[in-house]
Design an enzyme around this catalytic site. Sequence first.
Site, PDB file in Angstrom:
ATOM      1  N   SER A  56       0.891  -1.197   0.039  1.00  0.00           N
ATOM      2  CA  SER A  56      -0.176  -0.059   0.042  1.00  0.00           C
ATOM      3  C   SER A  56       0.912   1.295  -0.180  1.00  0.00           C
ATOM      4  O   SER A  56       0.358   2.347  -0.635  1.00  0.00           O
ATOM      5  CB  SER A  56      -0.806   0.135   1.101  1.00  0.00           C
ATOM      6  OG  SER A  56      -1.974  -1.026   0.886  1.00  0.00           O
TER       7      SER A  56
ATOM      8  N   ASP B  29     -12.994  -3.754   1.131  1.00  0.00           N
ATOM      9  CA  ASP B  29     -12.711  -5.048   0.256  1.00  0.00           C
ATOM     10  C   ASP B  29     -13.599  -5.536  -0.701  1.00  0.00           C
ATOM     11  O   ASP B  29     -13.181  -6.088  -1.930  1.00  0.00           O
ATOM     12  CB  ASP B  29     -12.366  -5.994   1.331  1.00  0.00           C
ATOM     13  CG  ASP B  29     -11.111  -5.811   2.197  1.00  0.00           C
ATOM     14  OD1 ASP B  29      -9.960  -5.063   1.754  1.00  0.00           O
ATOM     15  OD2 ASP B  29     -10.993  -6.239   3.537  1.00  0.00           O
TER      16      ASP B  29
ATOM     17  N   GLY C 197      -5.734 -11.345  -7.964  1.00  0.00           N
ATOM     18  CA  GLY C 197      -6.039 -10.815  -6.606  1.00  0.00           C
ATOM     19  C   GLY C 197      -5.471  -9.445  -6.722  1.00  0.00           C
ATOM     20  O   GLY C 197      -6.024  -8.713  -5.757  1.00  0.00           O
TER      21      GLY C 197
ATOM     22  N   ALA D 157     -14.215 -19.336   4.201  1.00  0.00           N
ATOM     23  CA  ALA D 157     -15.287 -18.560   5.033  1.00  0.00           C
ATOM     24  C   ALA D 157     -14.651 -17.628   5.992  1.00  0.00           C
ATOM     25  O   ALA D 157     -15.121 -17.246   7.147  1.00  0.00           O
ATOM     26  CB  ALA D 157     -16.035 -19.636   5.906  1.00  0.00           C
ATOM     27  N   GLY D 158     -13.529 -17.073   5.752  1.00  0.00           N
ATOM     28  CA  GLY D 158     -12.933 -15.977   6.594  1.00  0.00           C
ATOM     29  C   GLY D 158     -13.361 -14.571   6.327  1.00  0.00           C
ATOM     30  O   GLY D 158     -14.516 -14.339   6.046  1.00  0.00           O
ATOM     31  N   GLY D 159     -12.558 -13.661   6.735  1.00  0.00           N
ATOM     32  CA  GLY D 159     -12.891 -12.434   6.619  1.00  0.00           C
ATOM     33  C   GLY D 159     -13.200 -11.824   5.354  1.00  0.00           C
ATOM     34  O   GLY D 159     -13.961 -10.925   4.797  1.00  0.00           O
TER      35      GLY D 159
ATOM     36  N   LYS E 215      -8.255  -6.097  11.391  1.00  0.00           N
ATOM     37  CA  LYS E 215      -9.620  -5.389  10.792  1.00  0.00           C
ATOM     38  C   LYS E 215     -10.638  -5.503  11.814  1.00  0.00           C
ATOM     39  O   LYS E 215     -11.714  -4.699  11.777  1.00  0.00           O
ATOM     40  CB  LYS E 215      -9.827  -6.205   9.496  1.00  0.00           C
ATOM     41  CG  LYS E 215      -8.733  -5.844   8.460  1.00  0.00           C
ATOM     42  CD  LYS E 215      -9.347  -6.694   7.319  1.00  0.00           C
ATOM     43  CE  LYS E 215      -8.202  -6.219   6.157  1.00  0.00           C
ATOM     44  NZ  LYS E 215      -8.559  -6.960   4.875  1.00  0.00           N
TER      45      LYS E 215
ATOM     46  N   ASN F 132     -11.388  -1.624   7.082  1.00  0.00           N
ATOM     47  CA  ASN F 132     -10.024  -1.789   6.487  1.00  0.00           C
ATOM     48  C   ASN F 132      -9.677  -0.232   6.083  1.00  0.00           C
ATOM     49  O   ASN F 132      -8.381  -0.109   5.508  1.00  0.00           O
ATOM     50  CB  ASN F 132      -9.926  -2.579   5.218  1.00  0.00           C
ATOM     51  CG  ASN F 132     -10.423  -1.931   4.068  1.00  0.00           C
ATOM     52  OD1 ASN F 132     -11.446  -1.072   4.171  1.00  0.00           O
ATOM     53  ND2 ASN F 132     -10.170  -2.203   2.757  1.00  0.00           N
TER      54      ASN F 132
ATOM     55  N   TYR G 230      -2.691 -13.195  -4.825  1.00  0.00           N
ATOM     56  CA  TYR G 230      -2.034 -12.147  -5.994  1.00  0.00           C
ATOM     57  C   TYR G 230      -0.599 -12.637  -5.890  1.00  0.00           C
ATOM     58  O   TYR G 230       0.153 -12.054  -6.595  1.00  0.00           O
ATOM     59  CB  TYR G 230      -2.373 -10.747  -5.724  1.00  0.00           C
ATOM     60  CG  TYR G 230      -1.828 -10.216  -4.533  1.00  0.00           C
ATOM     61  CD1 TYR G 230      -2.912 -10.107  -3.300  1.00  0.00           C
ATOM     62  CD2 TYR G 230      -0.487  -9.734  -4.295  1.00  0.00           C
ATOM     63  CE1 TYR G 230      -2.405  -9.329  -2.350  1.00  0.00           C
ATOM     64  CE2 TYR G 230      -0.286  -8.965  -2.806  1.00  0.00           C
ATOM     65  CZ  TYR G 230      -1.321  -9.070  -1.965  1.00  0.00           C
ATOM     66  OH  TYR G 230      -0.715  -8.293  -0.903  1.00  0.00           O
TER      67      TYR G 230
ATOM     68  N   ILE H 132      -8.395 -14.143  -4.921  1.00  0.00           N
ATOM     69  CA  ILE H 132      -7.963 -13.016  -4.297  1.00  0.00           C
ATOM     70  C   ILE H 132      -6.446 -13.247  -3.795  1.00  0.00           C
ATOM     71  O   ILE H 132      -5.972 -12.284  -3.648  1.00  0.00           O
ATOM     72  CB  ILE H 132      -8.628 -12.699  -2.891  1.00  0.00           C
ATOM     73  CG1 ILE H 132      -8.737 -13.873  -1.744  1.00  0.00           C
ATOM     74  CG2 ILE H 132     -10.288 -12.740  -3.355  1.00  0.00           C
ATOM     75  CD1 ILE H 132      -9.130 -13.162  -0.353  1.00  0.00           C
TER      76      ILE H 132
HETATM   77  P1  ATR Z   1      -8.994 -13.982   5.507  1.00  0.00           P
HETATM   78  O1  ATR Z   1      -9.398 -12.868   6.733  1.00  0.00           O
HETATM   79  O2  ATR Z   1      -7.898 -13.621   4.455  1.00  0.00           O
HETATM   80  O3  ATR Z   1     -10.347 -14.691   4.993  1.00  0.00           O
HETATM   81  P2  ATR Z   1      -8.984 -16.286   7.213  1.00  0.00           P
HETATM   82  O4  ATR Z   1     -10.161 -15.564   8.155  1.00  0.00           O
HETATM   83  O5  ATR Z   1      -7.610 -16.884   8.136  1.00  0.00           O
HETATM   84  O6  ATR Z   1      -8.378 -15.208   6.410  1.00  0.00           O
HETATM   85  O7  ATR Z   1      -9.656 -17.649   6.505  1.00  0.00           O
HETATM   86  C1  ATR Z   1      -8.638 -18.291   5.636  1.00  0.00           C
HETATM   87  C2  ATR Z   1      -9.547 -19.162   4.907  1.00  0.00           C
HETATM   88  O8  ATR Z   1      -8.833 -20.071   4.108  1.00  0.00           O
HETATM   89  C3  ATR Z   1     -10.573 -19.892   5.710  1.00  0.00           C
HETATM   90  O9  ATR Z   1     -11.742 -20.270   4.974  1.00  0.00           O
HETATM   91  C4  ATR Z   1      -9.760 -21.354   5.775  1.00  0.00           C
HETATM   92  O10 ATR Z   1     -10.667 -22.374   6.275  1.00  0.00           O
HETATM   93  P3  ATR Z   1     -10.944 -22.805   7.680  1.00  0.00           P
HETATM   94  O11 ATR Z   1     -12.003 -21.950   8.169  1.00  0.00           O
HETATM   95  O12 ATR Z   1     -11.028 -24.324   7.657  1.00  0.00           O
HETATM   96  O13 ATR Z   1      -9.682 -22.635   8.500  1.00  0.00           O
HETATM   97  C5  ATR Z   1      -9.043 -21.433   4.569  1.00  0.00           C
HETATM   98  N1  ATR Z   1      -7.828 -22.235   4.587  1.00  0.00           N
HETATM   99  C6  ATR Z   1      -6.727 -21.914   4.793  1.00  0.00           C
HETATM  100  N2  ATR Z   1      -5.667 -22.790   4.744  1.00  0.00           N
HETATM  101  C7  ATR Z   1      -6.428 -23.794   4.278  1.00  0.00           C
HETATM  102  C8  ATR Z   1      -6.092 -25.154   3.860  1.00  0.00           C
HETATM  103  N3  ATR Z   1      -4.952 -25.708   3.720  1.00  0.00           N
HETATM  104  N4  ATR Z   1      -7.194 -26.043   3.226  1.00  0.00           N
HETATM  105  C9  ATR Z   1      -8.340 -25.425   2.996  1.00  0.00           C
HETATM  106  N5  ATR Z   1      -8.852 -24.209   3.538  1.00  0.00           N
HETATM  107  C10 ATR Z   1      -7.960 -23.644   4.128  1.00  0.00           C
END
Ligand code: ATR
Length: 277
Positions: A21, A106, A236, A129-131, A70, A91, A215, A213
């Site tokens: 950034s 985002d 990304g 399913a993360g942020g 965040k 963010n 990159y 996403i």
């Molecule tokens: P962000 O905020 O960038 O979305 P995060 O909250 O850490 O980051 O989310 C990471 C995502 O990548 C989650 O969906 C995670 O799956 P889990 O909820 O099961 O942890 C997924 N992820 C990370 N490493 C993974 C792996 N080796 N296999 C499958 N999914 C993975």
Amino acid sequence: MITGRAVLAGVAGWPVAHSRSPRLHNHWIERHGLDAAYVPLPIPPERFAEAVRALAACGFRGMNVTIPHKEAAFAVCDRVTARAHRAGAVNTLVFADGAISGDCTDGLGFLASLGGFDPRAGPAVLLGAGGAARAIAAALLDAGCPRVTLVNRTRARAGALAAALGGAVAVADAPPLADAALLVNTTSLGMAGQPPLDLDLAALPPHALVADIVYVPRETPLLHAAAARGLATVGGLGMLLHQAVPGFAAWFGVTPEVDAEVEALLAADIPATWPAR
Ligand code: ATR
């Protein structure tokens, strides 16, 4: 050259050294001939709220916030936009009139990176399913996407996210690709240093758009496989560029352009293909 009147902003992260950034914003500052500066702000989590208030007191106009701040940024705000509320994260902070305002750009940045793609075109499948998944799913739904299906390693987390988002959100163990207009990877799979995402794209319709996403590298194995199948792809980097626009406009009073020049500037030191060296 900055003077005593320079407008200040920055990016808070922990660590923050990897952030692209500062390079992006200072390029725009130079392009527009502004008396301004955008600096990296390494802030440890336990001092985040204190540091934000101190920066506001120092006359900063605001800041970007990245991992792991965040959610803490959401909590420190006096007010947040509707989309930040929906994303559960902030963010972009703007300091004005003695108040701290928060936005989450985002999802907007992701949509802008898709170019002419219309989210109303059909169902979307989100991996993760993360942020990031939350912000992107909310933006897609708000833009009229008829259905978002979440597929995540930890199914319960996808369930909780679906419940938080409400509306046309489903959870599945296997991605429903056959009627998908958009497939998005929001996990870290395919990132340099991580395993690749292993998904057979054969069932996707020929008009489907595949977005990642991640990159680093710019072309992940997922995007490579999609391109090999003749599908349109989006990496990304565009999301990273477009999410920066609203903050820059709010702090510095000019809406910057996301064009080939800034894209090349940021892409310069990012490996093009996987495995990233
Ligand atoms: P962000 O905020 O960038 O979305 P995060 O909250 O850490 O980051 O989310 C990471 C995502 O990548 C989650 O969906 C995670 O799956 P889990 O909820 O099961 O942890 C997924 N992820 C990370 N490493 C993974 C792996 N080796 N296999 C499958 N999914 C993975």
